[in-house]
Design an enzyme around this catalytic site. Structure first.
Site, short mmCIF file in Angstrom:
data_model
loop_
_atom_site.label_atom_id
_atom_site.label_comp_id
_atom_site.label_asym_id
_atom_site.label_seq_id
_atom_site.Cartn_x
_atom_site.Cartn_y
_atom_site.Cartn_z
N PHE A 170 0.63 -1.14 0.01
CA PHE A 170 0.10 -0.08 0.07
C PHE A 170 0.81 1.24 0.05
O PHE A 170 0.48 2.31 -0.36
CB PHE A 170 -1.00 0.09 1.18
CG PHE A 170 -0.20 0.61 2.61
CD1 PHE A 170 -0.36 1.97 2.65
CD2 PHE A 170 0.38 -0.45 3.36
CE1 PHE A 170 0.52 2.32 3.91
CE2 PHE A 170 1.12 0.15 4.45
CZ PHE A 170 1.07 1.36 4.91
N LYS A 194 -0.96 -7.03 -9.39
CA LYS A 194 -1.95 -7.27 -7.96
C LYS A 194 -1.73 -6.13 -6.99
O LYS A 194 -0.84 -6.09 -6.36
CB LYS A 194 -2.03 -8.48 -7.38
CG LYS A 194 -3.41 -8.98 -7.03
CD LYS A 194 -3.95 -8.05 -5.80
CE LYS A 194 -3.15 -8.17 -4.57
NZ LYS A 194 -3.47 -7.49 -3.48
N GLU A 197 -5.13 -3.66 -2.16
CA GLU A 197 -6.32 -3.56 -2.08
C GLU A 197 -7.06 -2.10 -1.47
O GLU A 197 -8.01 -1.43 -1.53
CB GLU A 197 -7.64 -4.51 -1.80
CG GLU A 197 -7.35 -4.83 -0.01
CD GLU A 197 -5.95 -5.81 0.14
OE1 GLU A 197 -4.90 -5.72 -0.52
OE2 GLU A 197 -5.99 -6.57 0.96
N SER A 247 4.95 -6.89 3.59
CA SER A 247 5.54 -7.25 4.80
C SER A 247 6.17 -8.72 4.66
O SER A 247 6.25 -9.49 3.86
CB SER A 247 4.50 -7.46 5.78
OG SER A 247 3.69 -8.42 5.32
N CYS A 302 9.61 1.34 3.60
CA CYS A 302 10.79 0.17 4.27
C CYS A 302 11.99 0.69 4.13
O CYS A 302 12.88 0.07 4.82
CB CYS A 302 10.59 -0.93 3.16
SG CYS A 302 11.53 -0.27 1.53
N GLU A 395 9.29 -4.19 13.37
CA GLU A 395 8.84 -2.99 12.56
C GLU A 395 7.42 -2.47 12.90
O GLU A 395 6.46 -3.05 12.88
CB GLU A 395 8.68 -3.71 11.15
CG GLU A 395 8.23 -2.73 9.89
CD GLU A 395 8.21 -3.24 8.43
OE1 GLU A 395 7.23 -4.19 8.37
OE2 GLU A 395 8.79 -2.50 7.66
P1 NAD Z 1 1.20 -6.63 3.06
O1 NAD Z 1 2.27 -7.80 3.30
O2 NAD Z 1 0.17 -6.62 4.23
O3 NAD Z 1 0.65 -6.67 1.64
C1 NAD Z 1 1.44 -6.60 0.51
C2 NAD Z 1 0.63 -7.34 -0.58
O4 NAD Z 1 0.22 -8.58 -0.27
C3 NAD Z 1 -0.70 -6.63 -0.92
O5 NAD Z 1 -1.01 -6.59 -2.15
C4 NAD Z 1 -1.77 -7.57 -0.25
O6 NAD Z 1 -3.13 -7.67 -0.82
C5 NAD Z 1 -1.21 -8.84 -0.01
N1 NAD Z 1 -1.56 -9.79 1.12
C6 NAD Z 1 -1.86 -9.43 2.14
N2 NAD Z 1 -1.81 -10.30 2.97
C7 NAD Z 1 -1.49 -11.49 2.17
C8 NAD Z 1 -1.56 -12.97 2.34
N3 NAD Z 1 -1.67 -13.56 3.70
N4 NAD Z 1 -1.47 -13.67 1.49
C9 NAD Z 1 -0.99 -13.37 0.15
N5 NAD Z 1 -0.87 -12.00 -0.03
C10 NAD Z 1 -1.36 -11.02 0.96
O7 NAD Z 1 2.13 -5.14 3.14
P2 NAD Z 1 1.57 -3.69 3.15
O8 NAD Z 1 0.88 -3.43 4.70
O9 NAD Z 1 0.74 -3.42 2.16
O10 NAD Z 1 2.79 -2.67 3.01
C11 NAD Z 1 3.59 -2.46 4.19
C12 NAD Z 1 4.73 -3.60 4.09
O11 NAD Z 1 5.55 -3.70 3.01
C13 NAD Z 1 5.86 -3.20 5.11
O12 NAD Z 1 6.15 -4.19 6.02
C14 NAD Z 1 6.90 -2.57 4.44
O13 NAD Z 1 8.21 -2.65 5.02
C15 NAD Z 1 6.71 -3.41 3.28
N6 NAD Z 1 7.64 -3.11 2.13
C16 NAD Z 1 8.88 -3.41 1.80
C17 NAD Z 1 9.52 -2.85 0.56
C18 NAD Z 1 10.79 -3.47 0.34
O14 NAD Z 1 11.44 -2.98 -0.78
N7 NAD Z 1 11.47 -4.28 1.01
C19 NAD Z 1 8.85 -1.71 -0.04
C20 NAD Z 1 7.67 -1.33 0.38
C21 NAD Z 1 7.11 -1.95 1.47
#
Ligand code: NAD
Length: 504
Positions: A170, A194, A197, A247, A302, A395
């Protein structure tokens, strides 16, 4: 399931300020047209600054994912057969269109994500920089060839994989897709994206602009939804490779699931970045840079500073960071938190650290922005955090800087090395020797010297280590291109009369 050909006028986002603006409902983008999710389910897309829904987004299931994959599969032979020099023209036109619509893209991003206009502009400009990297790839990736023996020539070409997928988070709805699309598309793959959402509009706009730029229908598809849509993508037999950013918990799940199916996956996870400040650091540079790293995008990135490791007597720099934090105007200098549950999670970390003995030097709990009834926490500093407190090792993903005080640089490095993550680490010093000593010992993929957000600029590639990344290589730069391709090695003999063996 209804299908709508896009009328660009209908998708103009008119806001040019923070006042709440309703927008369209967001549907899947399949074969160059919008399609409602087969499940008929949808969820609200909420503007975090106001807490009100801008529209809804469809929650897709396996049937939608399959429709998108079938469209991408049908488009693959034609796109693969399109020469590099023609594929890249689409990216050049896309750059022009993103620049044409810059203001609109930035305001839309600000409304769906909650970040400020200035931060949104930074994100969209970085997305364009990633696109420019894609534009230069045809000039960079010509494979080597060599006459390895008399009459024998070896060469290598990088072939597309087929239908690829990307799952994004997000916090950077416009930039993170651009970590994947330029490299994957230039290579001749077709793609299913994808988005999160929570923030589906950035990807929707990119799809519309790519169509306007001349990308053939089916080459890029967008499927909205949550976990079921991701699992369907990973499991789909026609998806050949998958990039994921999110994450650590989900990155690990997705990487494990894809790997068990023998698929190529690169999954970037969360972070806990340490900024080490030593007494000879420049006061103004260090305090401004640490504060900017901790609080830009409300700490929801991140690469944000989340631990400041204070080495020896750096009280003047801590005071400087605190002054910067107190001087920020919430809603103008710093944006909103993504949703109410994130506000509660961040508040819980602050409460628990305080209970465990940390000093709340700057307290952002309960902050409000008049007229903007959304989700807020102000800049926060926790001082005297001990290494065993969750605030120093988990985090938080919010505007909270935890200060851990140590006596020596080696203790600071040991603390950084203990972190399960390994996205970024930085040192603030005016000594080249100290900088080099620290950087060589940090256990992190992206290191900074007097830089608080050491994101490598293009063409240098982005990617962390340890629990911040699962899979081999980096996601951007030439590494990204390698990830979305496979090398074909050709050994050829055209000197037919030669009496030499191919080994001679
Ligand atoms: P998230 O892991 O909750 O969601 C990421 C994606 O995975 C979304 O598209 C979501 O719909 C999907 N998703 C969520 N739960 C899922 C599941 N159980 N199974 C499969 N898919 C699932 O992350 P977020 O809250 O959208 O973003 C924040 C996180 O992303 C933070 O931890 C941040 O550090 C990380 N991030 C990392 C980087 C990097 O380059 N390392 C860059 C940006 C964000």
């Amino acid at each position: 399931m209804t299908e709508t050909s896009p009328d660009p006028a209908q998708f103009r986002f008119p806001a040019r300020g923070y006042a709440f603006q309703k927008y369209v409902d967001c549907h899947n983008w399949i074969d160059g047209a919008f399609r409602e999710a087969a499940s008929g389910e949808n969820t609200a897309v909420v503007n975090p600054r106001h807490g009100w829904p801008m529209g809804t987004v469809g929650m897709s299931d396996r049937a939608d994912v399959d429709a998108a994959v079938q469209s991408a599969k049908a488009a693959f032979p034609g796109w693969r057969a399109t020469p590099y020099k023609e594929r890249v023209q689409v990216l050049y036109r896309m750059k022009q269109l993103m620049e044409r619509d810059l203001e609109e893209l930035c305001w839309l991003l600000s409304h769906e994500n909650g970040k400020t206009y200035a931060e949104s502009k930074g994100e969209v400009l970085k997305a364009i920089e990633c696109l420019e990297m894609g534009c230069s790839l045809p000039n960079m990736i010509g494979g080597p060839q060599l006459d390895v023996s008399r009459g024998i020539n070896c060469s290598v070409t990088h072939e597309p994989l087929g239908v690829c997928a990307g799952v994004v988070p997000f916090n950077f709805p416009t930039m993170v897709p651009m970590w994947m699309l330029p490299q994957a598309l230039i290579a001749g793959n077709t793609f299913v994206l994808k988005p999160s959402e929570q923030v589906p509009y950035g990807a929707m706009k990119l799809a519309l602009l790519f169509k306007e730029a001349g990308l053939p229908d089916g080459v890029l598809n967008v499927v909205n939804g949550g976990r079921p849509s991701v699992e369907a993508l990973v499991d789909h037999p026609d998806i050949k490779a998958l990039g994921f950013v999110g994450s650590t918990r989900v990155a690990k799940l997705v990487y494990g699931r894809a790997s068990a199916l023998g698929k190529r996956a690169l999954c970037l996870g969360g972070a806990k970045n340490h900024l080490v400040v030593v007494p000879d650091a420049d006061l103004e540079l260090a305090s401004a840079t640490v504060a900017a790293s901790a609080y830009a995008c409300a700490g929801q990135r991140c690469m944000a500073a989340s631990v400041m490791v204070a080495v020896g007597d750096v009280q003047h720099i801590i005071d400087g960071v605190a002054a910067k934090a107190r001087a920020m105007t919430l809603g103008q200098d710093m944006g909103a938190i993504t949703n109410q549950s994130a506000v509660e999670r961040i508040t819980r970390y602050i409460d628990e650290a305080e209970k465990a003995g940390a000093t709340v030097l700057v307290d952002g709990r309960g902050a409000e922005v008049p007229g903007n009834p959304g989700y807020w926490i102000g800049p926060t500093i926790l001082d005297n955090v001990s290494p065993d407190m969750p605030a120093s090792c988990e985090e938080i993903f919010g505007p909270v800087l935890s200060i851990v005080r140590v006596r020596t640089l080696d203790q600071a490095i040991a603390l950084e090395n203990k972190s399960a993550y390994g996205n970024a680490a930085a040192i603030f010093t005016t000594s080249g020797g100290t900088a080099r000593y620290a950087v060589e010992r940090f256990d992190a993929g992206m290191c900074g010297v007097n830089v608080g957000v050491p994101v490598p600029r293009e063409p240098f590639a982005f990617g962390g280590w340890n629990d911040s990344k699962f899979g081999h290589g980096d996601i951007t730069g030439v590494d990204g291109f390698r990830f979305w391709t496979r090398p074909r090695k050709v050994t050829a003999r055209w000197e037919l009369s030669s009496d030499a063996t191919w080994m001679s």
